[in-house]
Design a protein around this motif. Structure first.
Motif, PDB file in Angstrom:
ATOM      1  N   HIS A   1       0.837  -1.209   0.000  1.00 61.62           N
ATOM      2  CA  HIS A   1       0.000   0.000   0.000  1.00 61.62           C
ATOM      3  C   HIS A   1       0.868   1.254   0.000  1.00 61.62           C
ATOM      4  O   HIS A   1       0.635   2.182  -0.795  1.00 61.62           O
ATOM      5  CB  HIS A   1      -0.908  -0.029   1.223  1.00 61.62           C
ATOM      6  N   PHE A   2       1.887   1.290   0.857  1.00 62.66           N
ATOM      7  CA  PHE A   2       2.769   2.465   0.934  1.00 62.66           C
ATOM      8  C   PHE A   2       3.567   2.650  -0.349  1.00 62.66           C
ATOM      9  O   PHE A   2       3.786   3.776  -0.800  1.00 62.66           O
ATOM     10  CB  PHE A   2       3.727   2.340   2.124  1.00 62.66           C
TER      11      PHE A   2
ATOM     12  N   SER B   1       3.713   6.034  -2.581  1.00 63.23           N
ATOM     13  CA  SER B   1       4.943   6.811  -2.788  1.00 63.23           C
ATOM     14  C   SER B   1       5.494   6.687  -4.194  1.00 63.23           C
ATOM     15  O   SER B   1       6.069   7.645  -4.733  1.00 63.23           O
ATOM     16  CB  SER B   1       6.014   6.365  -1.784  1.00 63.23           C
TER      17      SER B   1
ATOM     18  N   THR C   1       9.358   1.741   4.409  1.00 61.20           N
ATOM     19  CA  THR C   1       8.506   2.064   3.262  1.00 61.20           C
ATOM     20  C   THR C   1       7.676   3.307   3.552  1.00 61.20           C
ATOM     21  O   THR C   1       7.488   4.158   2.676  1.00 61.20           O
ATOM     22  CB  THR C   1       7.583   0.880   2.933  1.00 61.20           C
ATOM     23  N   ALA C   2       7.177   3.413   4.791  1.00 60.06           N
ATOM     24  CA  ALA C   2       6.404   4.594   5.169  1.00 60.06           C
ATOM     25  C   ALA C   2       7.270   5.849   5.142  1.00 60.06           C
ATOM     26  O   ALA C   2       6.817   6.923   4.732  1.00 60.06           O
ATOM     27  CB  ALA C   2       5.798   4.402   6.564  1.00 60.06           C
TER      28      ALA C   2
ATOM     29  N   LEU D   1       7.522   8.050   2.139  1.00 56.25           N
ATOM     30  CA  LEU D   1       6.410   8.947   1.829  1.00 56.25           C
ATOM     31  C   LEU D   1       6.678  10.337   2.397  1.00 56.25           C
ATOM     32  O   LEU D   1       7.443  10.487   3.359  1.00 56.25           O
ATOM     33  CB  LEU D   1       5.114   8.410   2.461  1.00 56.25           C
TER      34      LEU D   1
ATOM     35  N   THR E   1       0.059   9.053   7.227  1.00 52.31           N
ATOM     36  CA  THR E   1       0.510   7.673   7.067  1.00 52.31           C
ATOM     37  C   THR E   1       1.828   7.438   7.786  1.00 52.31           C
ATOM     38  O   THR E   1       2.001   6.408   8.461  1.00 52.31           O
ATOM     39  CB  THR E   1       0.658   7.329   5.575  1.00 52.31           C
TER      40      THR E   1
ATOM     41  N   ALA F   1       2.321   4.833  10.897  1.00 53.81           N
ATOM     42  CA  ALA F   1       3.290   3.736  10.913  1.00 53.81           C
ATOM     43  C   ALA F   1       4.214   3.855  12.120  1.00 53.81           C
ATOM     44  O   ALA F   1       4.555   2.853  12.763  1.00 53.81           O
ATOM     45  CB  ALA F   1       4.095   3.737   9.615  1.00 53.81           C
TER      46      ALA F   1
ATOM     47  N   ILE G   1      -3.132   5.539   9.618  1.00 55.93           N
ATOM     48  CA  ILE G   1      -2.831   4.827   8.355  1.00 55.93           C
ATOM     49  C   ILE G   1      -4.087   4.801   7.476  1.00 55.93           C
ATOM     50  O   ILE G   1      -4.014   5.018   6.258  1.00 55.93           O
ATOM     51  CB  ILE G   1      -2.332   3.403   8.647  1.00 55.93           C
TER      52      ILE G   1
ATOM     53  N   GLY H   1      -4.467   6.850   3.971  1.00 54.74           N
ATOM     54  CA  GLY H   1      -4.781   6.153   2.725  1.00 54.74           C
ATOM     55  C   GLY H   1      -5.967   6.754   2.013  1.00 54.74           C
ATOM     56  O   GLY H   1      -5.971   6.872   0.786  1.00 54.74           O
TER      57      GLY H   1
END
Length: 212
Positions: free
Chosen positions: A91-92, A96, A149-150, A153, A158, A162, A204, A208
């Motif tokens: 999702h992340f 990004s 991964t977060a 962004l 988000t 995280a 989160i 999203g």
């Protein structure tokens, strides 16, 4: 439409606070499971990505597993959360459009701190988990990658979500494997775990939906 299940989930999550340190019962497990089921429904009704919807749903299954006693339910819950984090990673990445390692160039200090935290678990956590050592190690790697991964962004809902999720899991690990059952701060730890966790998942979810 998505606001209704979100509000419902938040309200029911408040009812769980007095139960955080209670012995496992079926009503306690149900109350703990409902908030993330509601969040997953909110993501679905709000048009969130399939990865977000499924990640929140698997988190609900993880909540149920961790609400029960014994190694079997714990491993079930841990596995559900590991899969949820893998879906959050996807999702992340979709949000990004950047590779995971991009965090080391855009926000190097937080990324290195997170890696340092992951490595440090070999000293203060892994050696205290007994026969659960390898499942816990694998989970640490997965949630660490989720955090990186977060971080790729732009800073916002988000990323904060995280971060709070990771803080919740760190406190949970200390509570499960390093605190005695009679430790006088155990009740406060239960409140902190649940509070950071629900806040993290809600952010989160909102992050999203805001990205749509």
């Amino acid at each position: 439409m998505a606001q209704l299940p979100l509000i419902l989930g938040l309200l029911i999550s408040l009812a769980y606070f007095p139960l955080t340190s209670r012995a496992p019962t079926w009503p306690r497990s149900i109350i703990k499971t409902i908030p993330l089921l509601a969040f997953s429904l909110a993501a679905y009704w709000g048009g969130g990505s399939a990865f977000l919807v499924a990640g929140l749903f698997l988190s609900a299954l993880g909540d149920f597993g961790l609400s029960r006693d014994g190694d079997g339910p714990f491993l079930y819950g841990l596995s559900a959360f590991a899969l949820a984090h893998l879906l959050f990673i996807l999702h992340f990445l979709g949000l990004s459009g950047a590779p995971i390692y991009d965090a080391f160039s855009t926000v190097p200090i937080p990324a290195l701190v997170l890696v340092g935290l992951m490595v440090s678990t070999e000293l203060w956590l892994a050696t205290h988990t007994g026969h659960l050592q390898w499942p816990v190690r694998i989970y640490v790697i997965i949630i660490g990658v989720m955090g990186l991964t977060a971080l790729a962004l732009p800073f916002g809902l988000t990323v904060m979500g995280a971060g709070l999720f990771i803080v919740s899991d760190v406190i949970l690990a200390i509570s499960l494997f390093r605190m005695s059952d009679t430790y006088h701060h155990r009740l406060k730890a239960g409140y902190a775990i649940w509070g950071f966790y629900i806040a993290g998942q809600a952010l989160i979810l909102l992050g999203g939906l805001a990205a749509l």
